[in-house]
Design a protein around this motif. Structure first.
Motif, PDB file in Angstrom:
ATOM      1  N   GLY A 256       0.807  -1.218   0.000  1.00 57.51           N
ATOM      2  CA  GLY A 256       0.000   0.000   0.000  1.00 57.51           C
ATOM      3  C   GLY A 256       0.841   1.269   0.000  1.00 57.51           C
ATOM      4  O   GLY A 256       0.311   2.375   0.114  1.00 57.51           O
ATOM      5  N   LEU A 257       2.163   1.117  -0.116  1.00 59.15           N
ATOM      6  CA  LEU A 257       3.016   2.313  -0.139  1.00 59.15           C
ATOM      7  C   LEU A 257       2.939   2.978  -1.507  1.00 59.15           C
ATOM      8  O   LEU A 257       2.872   2.309  -2.539  1.00 59.15           O
ATOM      9  N   ASP A 258       2.979   4.302  -1.514  1.00 59.33           N
ATOM     10  CA  ASP A 258       3.013   5.040  -2.773  1.00 59.33           C
ATOM     11  C   ASP A 258       4.425   5.602  -2.978  1.00 59.33           C
ATOM     12  O   ASP A 258       5.336   5.337  -2.189  1.00 59.33           O
ATOM     13  N   ASN A 259       4.579   6.372  -4.045  1.00 57.64           N
ATOM     14  CA  ASN A 259       5.909   6.891  -4.376  1.00 57.64           C
ATOM     15  C   ASN A 259       6.556   7.666  -3.238  1.00 57.64           C
ATOM     16  O   ASN A 259       7.751   7.537  -2.994  1.00 57.64           O
ATOM     17  N   GLN A 260       5.731   8.483  -2.557  1.00 63.34           N
ATOM     18  CA  GLN A 260       6.299   9.305  -1.483  1.00 63.34           C
ATOM     19  C   GLN A 260       6.821   8.437  -0.340  1.00 63.34           C
ATOM     20  O   GLN A 260       7.893   8.691   0.213  1.00 63.34           O
ATOM     21  N   ASP A 261       6.046   7.396   0.026  1.00 60.19           N
ATOM     22  CA  ASP A 261       6.482   6.499   1.104  1.00 60.19           C
ATOM     23  C   ASP A 261       7.804   5.824   0.735  1.00 60.19           C
ATOM     24  O   ASP A 261       8.721   5.719   1.552  1.00 60.19           O
ATOM     25  N   ARG A 262       7.870   5.333  -0.510  1.00 59.97           N
ATOM     26  CA  ARG A 262       9.095   4.626  -0.934  1.00 59.97           C
ATOM     27  C   ARG A 262      10.273   5.581  -1.039  1.00 59.97           C
ATOM     28  O   ARG A 262      11.406   5.241  -0.698  1.00 59.97           O
ATOM     29  N   LYS A 263       9.987   6.811  -1.492  1.00 61.84           N
ATOM     30  CA  LYS A 263      11.065   7.802  -1.595  1.00 61.84           C
ATOM     31  C   LYS A 263      11.647   8.077  -0.207  1.00 61.84           C
ATOM     32  O   LYS A 263      12.860   8.208  -0.038  1.00 61.84           O
ATOM     33  N   TYR A 264      10.766   8.148   0.783  1.00 58.79           N
ATOM     34  CA  TYR A 264      11.206   8.381   2.163  1.00 58.79           C
ATOM     35  C   TYR A 264      12.135   7.248   2.625  1.00 58.79           C
ATOM     36  O   TYR A 264      13.234   7.492   3.125  1.00 58.79           O
ATOM     37  N   ILE A 279      14.846  13.744  11.220  1.00 58.77           N
ATOM     38  CA  ILE A 279      13.745  13.989  10.286  1.00 58.77           C
ATOM     39  C   ILE A 279      13.980  15.247   9.452  1.00 58.77           C
ATOM     40  O   ILE A 279      13.611  15.307   8.272  1.00 58.77           O
ATOM     41  N   GLU A 280      14.625  16.252  10.069  1.00 62.53           N
ATOM     42  CA  GLU A 280      14.894  17.497   9.330  1.00 62.53           C
ATOM     43  C   GLU A 280      15.811  17.216   8.132  1.00 62.53           C
ATOM     44  O   GLU A 280      15.587  17.715   7.032  1.00 62.53           O
ATOM     45  N   ALA A 281      16.834  16.408   8.380  1.00 63.73           N
ATOM     46  CA  ALA A 281      17.793  16.093   7.313  1.00 63.73           C
ATOM     47  C   ALA A 281      17.126  15.275   6.212  1.00 63.73           C
ATOM     48  O   ALA A 281      17.335  15.526   5.021  1.00 63.73           O
ATOM     49  N   ILE A 282      16.291  14.316   6.613  1.00 66.87           N
ATOM     50  CA  ILE A 282      15.580  13.504   5.608  1.00 66.87           C
ATOM     51  C   ILE A 282      14.660  14.395   4.781  1.00 66.87           C
ATOM     52  O   ILE A 282      14.632  14.332   3.551  1.00 66.87           O
ATOM     53  N   ALA A 283      13.908  15.247   5.477  1.00 67.33           N
ATOM     54  CA  ALA A 283      12.958  16.127   4.793  1.00 67.33           C
ATOM     55  C   ALA A 283      13.697  17.050   3.826  1.00 67.33           C
ATOM     56  O   ALA A 283      13.265  17.263   2.690  1.00 67.33           O
ATOM     57  N   HIS A 284      14.817  17.574   4.280  1.00 71.46           N
ATOM     58  CA  HIS A 284      15.599  18.489   3.454  1.00 71.46           C
ATOM     59  C   HIS A 284      16.064  17.784   2.173  1.00 71.46           C
ATOM     60  O   HIS A 284      15.947  18.315   1.077  1.00 71.46           O
ATOM     61  N   ASN A 287      13.293  17.294  -0.153  1.00 71.34           N
ATOM     62  CA  ASN A 287      12.607  18.521  -0.512  1.00 71.34           C
ATOM     63  C   ASN A 287      11.141  18.473  -0.083  1.00 71.34           C
ATOM     64  O   ASN A 287      10.227  18.797  -0.850  1.00 71.34           O
ATOM     65  N   ALA A 288      10.919  18.011   1.143  1.00 70.86           N
ATOM     66  CA  ALA A 288       9.559  17.887   1.688  1.00 70.86           C
ATOM     67  C   ALA A 288       9.497  18.594   3.032  1.00 70.86           C
ATOM     68  O   ALA A 288      10.531  18.938   3.606  1.00 70.86           O
ATOM     69  N   ALA A 289       8.281  18.817   3.545  1.00 77.57           N
ATOM     70  CA  ALA A 289       8.130  19.448   4.856  1.00 77.57           C
ATOM     71  C   ALA A 289       8.211  18.382   5.944  1.00 77.57           C
ATOM     72  O   ALA A 289       7.552  17.351   5.837  1.00 77.57           O
ATOM     73  N   PRO A 290       9.029  18.625   6.993  1.00 73.61           N
ATOM     74  CA  PRO A 290       9.138  17.629   8.071  1.00 73.61           C
ATOM     75  C   PRO A 290       7.778  17.273   8.691  1.00 73.61           C
ATOM     76  O   PRO A 290       7.532  16.125   9.033  1.00 73.61           O
ATOM     77  N   GLU A 291       6.883  18.286   8.797  1.00 76.55           N
ATOM     78  CA  GLU A 291       5.567  18.032   9.404  1.00 76.55           C
ATOM     79  C   GLU A 291       4.763  17.037   8.563  1.00 76.55           C
ATOM     80  O   GLU A 291       4.070  16.168   9.095  1.00 76.55           O
ATOM     81  N   THR A 292       4.856  17.185   7.228  1.00 76.97           N
ATOM     82  CA  THR A 292       4.123  16.272   6.349  1.00 76.97           C
ATOM     83  C   THR A 292       4.630  14.850   6.531  1.00 76.97           C
ATOM     84  O   THR A 292       3.850  13.902   6.614  1.00 76.97           O
ATOM     85  N   LEU A 293       5.955  14.719   6.602  1.00 74.89           N
ATOM     86  CA  LEU A 293       6.526  13.385   6.793  1.00 74.89           C
ATOM     87  C   LEU A 293       6.082  12.809   8.132  1.00 74.89           C
ATOM     88  O   LEU A 293       5.645  11.658   8.217  1.00 74.89           O
TER      89      LEU A 293
END
Ligand code: ADP
Length: 334
Positions: A256-264, A279-284, A287-293
């Motif tokens: 059930g994972l989508d592209n964003q989940d796999r990219k993470y 999480i900040e480093a991963i988000a950076h 190129n995503a918002a840490p809160e969204t992740l």
């Protein structure tokens, strides 16, 4: 009817509305939560008192807003809706408090995002049903203390950890919503297929449920896409094969994972050597918002042990490395 559903397709909120249960008895799952709610609702009705304030927490799409809208419908009382980010100053909250009828419900979504001044203003409103209002301006300004009608506040948050203790303690009933089982999601999918005027095989509804990340909102989104797919490519009936093909086209994998989940997961594996990473480093990097992740991606990965949180940061598990490798290998072949 059909027209309402078609109109509903214009915006995500409207979409949610057409499938949203209209009464707690129409809701699927969350049995313990529903039973505790029934107790406080029954008691409030019998005593002819307003219902105590209620706080819902849990990841997005699990039914916090649905509960908050069903409770006033079941009670037959008025309902007002706002959200933490919309209330920038106490004056933004005043109209809601003064408009609230006796026993009516005021719903504040994302209550963890209330500015501190607004939060503190809520305290006396929630506790004593009194608020201070400033009349006039400058040297003529004076404050009056106003009695408001006894109302019920329902708060919703994806981050109960971010609520201050004084606010949390003012909710006599606090309910945590957890992910749904596949059987519960399959039941939601079957019911909503009927609402959307589409027929579906039982194995197909179970397959969609397994790929919906334990989340009714995700299940509804999958169902809407698959319904479009079978309408365009077939005769409008959802079979297992068509459901699988439709989800493959959206790159939704077996978990059930989508592209964003796999990219993470892939970012942690490739860039951070499996972690631990902050999480900040991963988000950076993504190129995503840490809160969204933290709100939308991590809860399900943690729950299914594809991700662990350690004091030093996020780490992937063997299970997630194997899963990502499997997907990559399949892609290579395709
Ligand atoms: P949240 O407020 O927690 O983000 P919502 O209440 O908006 O989630 O739920 C998203 C959608 O999922 C709703 O519009 C509704 O259609 C569906 N849904 C949520 N909970 C249930 C439930 N218990 N039974 C049936 N459908 C549900």
């Amino acid at each position: 009817g059909r027209e309402a559903i078609l109109q509903g397709e214009s915006s995500p909120n409207e979409e949610d509305k057409s499938l949203r249960p209209q009464s707690i008895s129409e809701m699927v799952g969350q049995l313990e939560v529903r039973e505790r709610l029934k107790v406080v609702v029954d008691a409030a009705v019998k005593r002819d008192e307003p219902l105590g304030h209620i706080l819902f927490d849990g990841p997005p799409g699990l039914g916090k807003t649905t509960f908050a809208t069903c409770i006033p419908k079941d009670l037959g009382v008025n309902f007002q809706l706002t959200s933490g980010p919309a209330l920038q100053a106490p004056k933004d909250l005043v109209p809601y408090l003064t408009n609230a009828d006796e026993k009516s419900i005021l719903f504040i979504d994302e209550i963890h995002r209330l500015p501190k001044a607004v939060e503190e203003y809520l305290y006396t409103a929630m506790e004593d049903f009194r608020i201070d209002i400033v009349l006039g301006e400058g040297t003529n300004a004076r404050t009056i203390n106003l009695q408001i009608k006894p109302f019920t506040l329902i708060g919703a948050t994806t981050r109960s950890g971010m609520l201050t203790a004084p606010l949390r303690d003012r909710f006599p009933l606090r309910e945590h919503l957890d992910f749904y089982t596949n059987e519960e999601l399959a039941e939601i999918i079957r019911r909503n297929s009927r609402k959307l005027d589409v027929t579906i095989d039982d194995d197909a509804s179970l397959e969609i449920s397994k790929r919906s990340r334990g989340t009714p909102r995700v299940a509804n989104n999958r169902l809407r896409w698959i319904r479009d797919y079978v309408t365009s490519k077939a005769d409008g009936h959802i079979t297992m094969q068509l459901a699988q093909d439709a989800m493959a086209m959206q790159e939704i994998d077996s978990l059930g994972l989508d592209n964003q989940d796999r990219k993470y997961l892939n970012t942690i594996i490739r860039v951070f050597a499996g972690g631990p990473a902050g999480i900040e480093a991963i988000a950076h990097t993504m190129n995503a918002a840490p809160e969204t992740l933290a709100d939308e991606v991590e809860p399900f990965l943690l729950r299914t042990e594809l991700l662990v949180r350690t004091p030093r940061g996020r780490m992937v598990t063997t299970k997630s490395v194997e899963h990502i490798q499997k997907i990559m290998a399949a892609k290579g072949k395709g």
